[in-house]
Motif scaffolding. Sequence first.
Motif, PDB file in Angstrom:
ATOM      1  N   THR A 229       0.414  -1.079   0.044  1.00 47.38           N
ATOM      2  CA  THR A 229      -0.422  -0.185  -0.155  1.00 47.38           C
ATOM      3  C   THR A 229       0.554   1.063  -0.017  1.00 47.38           C
ATOM      4  O   THR A 229       0.960   1.714   0.729  1.00 47.38           O
ATOM      5  CB  THR A 229      -0.954   0.100   0.927  1.00 47.38           C
ATOM      6  N   PRO A 230       1.079   2.214  -1.296  1.00 47.88           N
ATOM      7  CA  PRO A 230       2.122   2.638  -1.228  1.00 47.88           C
ATOM      8  C   PRO A 230       1.755   4.134  -0.502  1.00 47.88           C
ATOM      9  O   PRO A 230       2.168   4.680   0.129  1.00 47.88           O
ATOM     10  CB  PRO A 230       2.169   3.458  -2.717  1.00 47.88           C
ATOM     11  N   VAL A 231       0.669   4.488   0.014  1.00 42.73           N
ATOM     12  CA  VAL A 231      -0.460   5.589   0.364  1.00 42.73           C
ATOM     13  C   VAL A 231       0.060   5.580   1.362  1.00 42.73           C
ATOM     14  O   VAL A 231       0.650   6.701   2.055  1.00 42.73           O
ATOM     15  CB  VAL A 231      -1.844   5.750   0.060  1.00 42.73           C
ATOM     16  N   LEU A 402       7.767  13.868  -4.530  1.00 40.10           N
ATOM     17  CA  LEU A 402       7.378  14.267  -6.086  1.00 40.10           C
ATOM     18  C   LEU A 402       7.598  12.984  -6.538  1.00 40.10           C
ATOM     19  O   LEU A 402       7.489  12.752  -7.842  1.00 40.10           O
ATOM     20  CB  LEU A 402       8.135  15.422  -6.455  1.00 40.10           C
ATOM     21  N   ALA A 403       8.326  12.026  -6.523  1.00 38.22           N
ATOM     22  CA  ALA A 403       9.356  10.703  -7.023  1.00 38.22           C
ATOM     23  C   ALA A 403       8.168   9.811  -6.892  1.00 38.22           C
ATOM     24  O   ALA A 403       7.960   9.048  -7.911  1.00 38.22           O
ATOM     25  CB  ALA A 403      10.163  10.736  -6.686  1.00 38.22           C
ATOM     26  N   PHE A 404       7.822   9.468  -6.018  1.00 36.99           N
ATOM     27  CA  PHE A 404       6.054   8.454  -6.235  1.00 36.99           C
ATOM     28  C   PHE A 404       5.117   9.243  -5.475  1.00 36.99           C
ATOM     29  O   PHE A 404       5.037   9.190  -4.564  1.00 36.99           O
ATOM     30  CB  PHE A 404       6.698   7.362  -5.254  1.00 36.99           C
ATOM     31  N   LEU A 408      -0.081  12.582  -2.888  1.00 34.53           N
ATOM     32  CA  LEU A 408      -0.545  12.916  -3.124  1.00 34.53           C
ATOM     33  C   LEU A 408      -1.820  13.148  -4.384  1.00 34.53           C
ATOM     34  O   LEU A 408      -2.001  13.940  -4.323  1.00 34.53           O
ATOM     35  CB  LEU A 408       0.836  13.670  -4.372  1.00 34.53           C
ATOM     36  N   ARG A 409      -1.858  11.718  -4.739  1.00 33.22           N
ATOM     37  CA  ARG A 409      -2.974  11.273  -5.599  1.00 33.22           C
ATOM     38  C   ARG A 409      -4.158  10.962  -4.685  1.00 33.22           C
ATOM     39  O   ARG A 409      -5.130  10.257  -5.452  1.00 33.22           O
ATOM     40  CB  ARG A 409      -2.704   9.996  -6.501  1.00 33.22           C
TER      41      ARG A 409
END
Length: 417
Positions: A229-231, A402-404, A408-409
């Motif tokens: 889960t990247p978030v 910003l890289a991943f 942000l989404r």
Amino acid sequence: MTRSLTRSWAIDVRPLSVPAYRRMWVGNAVSFFGYQLTAVAVPVEMFAITDNSLWVGLLGIAGLVPLMIFGLWGGAVADAVDRRRLLLASSTLMWASTAGLLLQAVLRVGSPTLLLGLVAVQTIAFAISSPTRQSIIPRLVGPELLPAANTLSFTTTSGSAVVGPLVAGLIFGTFGTESGLPIAYGVDALFFAVAFWATLRLPPIPPGAERATIGLRSVVDGIRYLATTPVLLLSFAIDLIAMVLAMPRALFPQVAQERFGGGSAVGWLFSAIAIGSVIGGLTSGWIGRVRRQGVALTAAVVAWGVAIGVSGLAHQLWLVVLLLALAGAADLVSAVYRQSILQTYAPDRFQGRLQGVFITVVAGGPRLGDLRAGAMAGPWGVTLAWAGGGFAAAALALVLVLAFPALLRYQISSADG
């Protein structure tokens, strides 16, 4: 018009209509006031014993290893047993460690090693109780009220964090270090009884149908879920950056003495961040309406770093307090969104374990930050250790998201995704 503006900005108190949450909220607020006396007293005592900020920084390491081990394990246990019973057991251990601090202060042992050991025991209790307590809240209030409940919790504990250090500064300014230490530790032990009462009044909170096991495999399962889960992973990462690089509290005793003449200045420094958190919380009615919580979280972390960096360059006490308060307001916002994202994104069967990871990051980061700040202060001076860390944290957090860009989404509508 005025009534509409108040509803838009004033803190949301709807969770207080839930009796179990209300008792827990009161108990935590009162006990956290007492704990803040100890949080000031321990580094003040360590600096008085050793006259060295590095030893103050080592207090962070004394808590880091127990935090990493027992935070993860305690979260796994919280997913496998009745959470109320686990909270009672860990609270008892916390109470015992505070009694130990009181006893050594009364006897004037003056041992930095003993102080480190008692901090380690206290951290074990905290590492188990904190994820357990946080995993209880969604069961009490439900998903709709989670942002408001988290804001209330963070705001009131921040309020205690304002009053507590100020009272600690008053105690040390009035009675001196030797006489003030037993008073500070004694008040903490007394006030903790309120939190214990609130825990006793909680209803049973057994594990869900998908009960976890107590052991390494359960911990690994939680970490494996987090890795997918990247978030959540990014929300933990930028908080770790902010705390390790931009937490200046290990420098407060030295700065209070060298720049501001000691006395009550140390209380103001320890209170300043919490003052900002309280103000941020009292004007937080908008927090629950923000849908792009990932963007808001990132902006708050960057603001924290910048404010800490600028405060490290200031040499007037009022200006340092003001800038630290701005950092505290940003920290309140970031804390609410981090916790709310975790509590809504992750399923209940993982809540305890992920809260364990969360508390390891949230509480472990400042401890590493204490060591970093204390170690840097000697060779490079307190200004670089304080200000440089703040600016570096803001820059690195921004580069990472910003890289991943998954964080942000992130929008609240995707919380169940």
